[in-house]
Design a protein around this motif. Structure first.
Motif, PDB file in Angstrom:
ATOM      1  N   ARG A   1       0.840  -1.190   0.084  1.00  0.00           N
ATOM      2  CA  ARG A   1      -0.022   0.093  -0.041  1.00  0.00           C
ATOM      3  C   ARG A   1       0.786   1.201  -0.123  1.00  0.00           C
ATOM      4  O   ARG A   1       1.810   1.290   0.897  1.00  0.00           O
TER       5      ARG A   1
ATOM      6  N   THR B   1       0.505   5.497   0.385  1.00  0.00           N
ATOM      7  CA  THR B   1      -0.436   6.386   1.064  1.00  0.00           C
ATOM      8  C   THR B   1       0.011   7.617   0.873  1.00  0.00           C
ATOM      9  O   THR B   1       1.253   7.901   1.248  1.00  0.00           O
TER      10      THR B   1
ATOM     11  N   GLY C   1      -1.030  11.705   1.693  1.00  0.00           N
ATOM     12  CA  GLY C   1      -1.948  12.647   2.399  1.00  0.00           C
ATOM     13  C   GLY C   1      -1.831  13.931   2.850  1.00  0.00           C
ATOM     14  O   GLY C   1      -0.450  14.277   2.884  1.00  0.00           O
TER      15      GLY C   1
ATOM     16  N   LYS D   1      -6.641  11.420   2.386  1.00  0.00           N
ATOM     17  CA  LYS D   1      -5.563  10.568   2.039  1.00  0.00           C
ATOM     18  C   LYS D   1      -5.881   9.777   0.683  1.00  0.00           C
ATOM     19  O   LYS D   1      -7.208   9.395   0.532  1.00  0.00           O
ATOM     20  N   TYR D   2      -5.030   9.434   0.013  1.00  0.00           N
ATOM     21  CA  TYR D   2      -5.056   8.551  -1.365  1.00  0.00           C
ATOM     22  C   TYR D   2      -4.173   7.470  -0.982  1.00  0.00           C
ATOM     23  O   TYR D   2      -3.390   7.483  -0.644  1.00  0.00           O
ATOM     24  N   HIS D   3      -5.017   6.414  -1.239  1.00  0.00           N
ATOM     25  CA  HIS D   3      -4.308   4.949  -1.108  1.00  0.00           C
ATOM     26  C   HIS D   3      -4.293   4.330  -2.592  1.00  0.00           C
ATOM     27  O   HIS D   3      -5.242   4.222  -3.143  1.00  0.00           O
ATOM     28  N   ASN D   4      -3.040   3.626  -2.570  1.00  0.00           N
ATOM     29  CA  ASN D   4      -2.803   2.924  -3.922  1.00  0.00           C
ATOM     30  C   ASN D   4      -2.255   1.352  -3.274  1.00  0.00           C
ATOM     31  O   ASN D   4      -1.382   1.367  -2.667  1.00  0.00           O
ATOM     32  N   TYR D   5      -3.008   0.463  -3.839  1.00  0.00           N
ATOM     33  CA  TYR D   5      -2.926  -0.873  -3.388  1.00  0.00           C
ATOM     34  C   TYR D   5      -2.397  -1.719  -4.569  1.00  0.00           C
ATOM     35  O   TYR D   5      -3.011  -1.700  -5.497  1.00  0.00           O
TER      36      TYR D   5
ATOM     37  N   LYS E   1     -11.217  -1.717   0.052  1.00  0.00           N
ATOM     38  CA  LYS E   1     -10.264  -0.546   0.717  1.00  0.00           C
ATOM     39  C   LYS E   1     -10.547   0.487  -0.468  1.00  0.00           C
ATOM     40  O   LYS E   1     -10.546   0.356  -1.556  1.00  0.00           O
TER      41      LYS E   1
ATOM     42  N   PRO F   1      -9.945   3.973  -2.350  1.00  0.00           N
ATOM     43  CA  PRO F   1      -8.791   4.684  -2.780  1.00  0.00           C
ATOM     44  C   PRO F   1      -8.559   6.208  -2.030  1.00  0.00           C
ATOM     45  O   PRO F   1      -7.522   6.645  -2.290  1.00  0.00           O
TER      46      PRO F   1
END
Length: 159
Positions: free
Chosen positions: A25, A27, A29, A46-50, A62, A64
């Motif tokens: 992951r 993240t 932010g 927050k930006y999440h890239n899995y 989850k 993004p």
């Protein structure tokens, strides 16, 4: 670890199955806050890239992108007002009957909660609360919605 949480087609409808896989992951932010004697507020984004090694499967359940915010106003240390904001982008969901290559999603939602609090003294306070005032379809797992708009009143006693 990423968990896959979904209904099983065998047995009771209330049974769940959970599988785990490795995932990475990333993240990014930002957070901004303000505080004075009477006012406190903040927001974080927050930006999440899995990614999951050895598979093209998405990271189920989850989101993004998330935004959280709050504001509090304390008037003469007796009466306080607060507001909380949550926005969550749509997220891929695993459903046991999904066809390979098809996408099923838990929808995006925005939730706002409000509260007013009266402190009689340091041991006794009263509050009125309104949750999810937009009546959003708050959902983290497919087909498991949270409560819609709801209201509450209460008393807090400290011993």
């Amino acid at each position: 670890d990423n968990y896959f949480f979904y209904n099983t087609p065998i047995g009771f409808n209330s049974l769940m199955r959970v599988d785990y896989v490795d995932q990475n992951r990333f993240t990014a932010g930002a957070e901004l806050s303000f505080k004075s004697e009477d006012i406190q507020s903040g927001i974080n984004i927050k930006y999440h890239n899995y990614t999951q090694p050895n598979t093209q499967m998405p990271a189920y359940n989850k989101s993004p992108f998330e935004i959280n915010g709050f504001a509090r106003y304390n008037w003469r240390e007796r009466i306080a007002f607060s507001a909380d904001l949550l926005h969550r982008a749509k997220s891929p969901a695993l459903f046991v009957n999904s066809l390979p290559g098809t996408a099923t999603y838990v929808g995006a939602f925005t939730k706002i909660d409000l509260e007013a609090l009266y402190s009689y003294d340091k041991n006794l306070s009263f509050y009125v609360r309104a949750n999810n005032i937009l009546n959003s379809k708050e959902q983290y797992f497919l087909y498991y919605r949270q409560m819609g708009m709801n209201f509450g009143v209460g008393v807090t006693l400290k011993f």
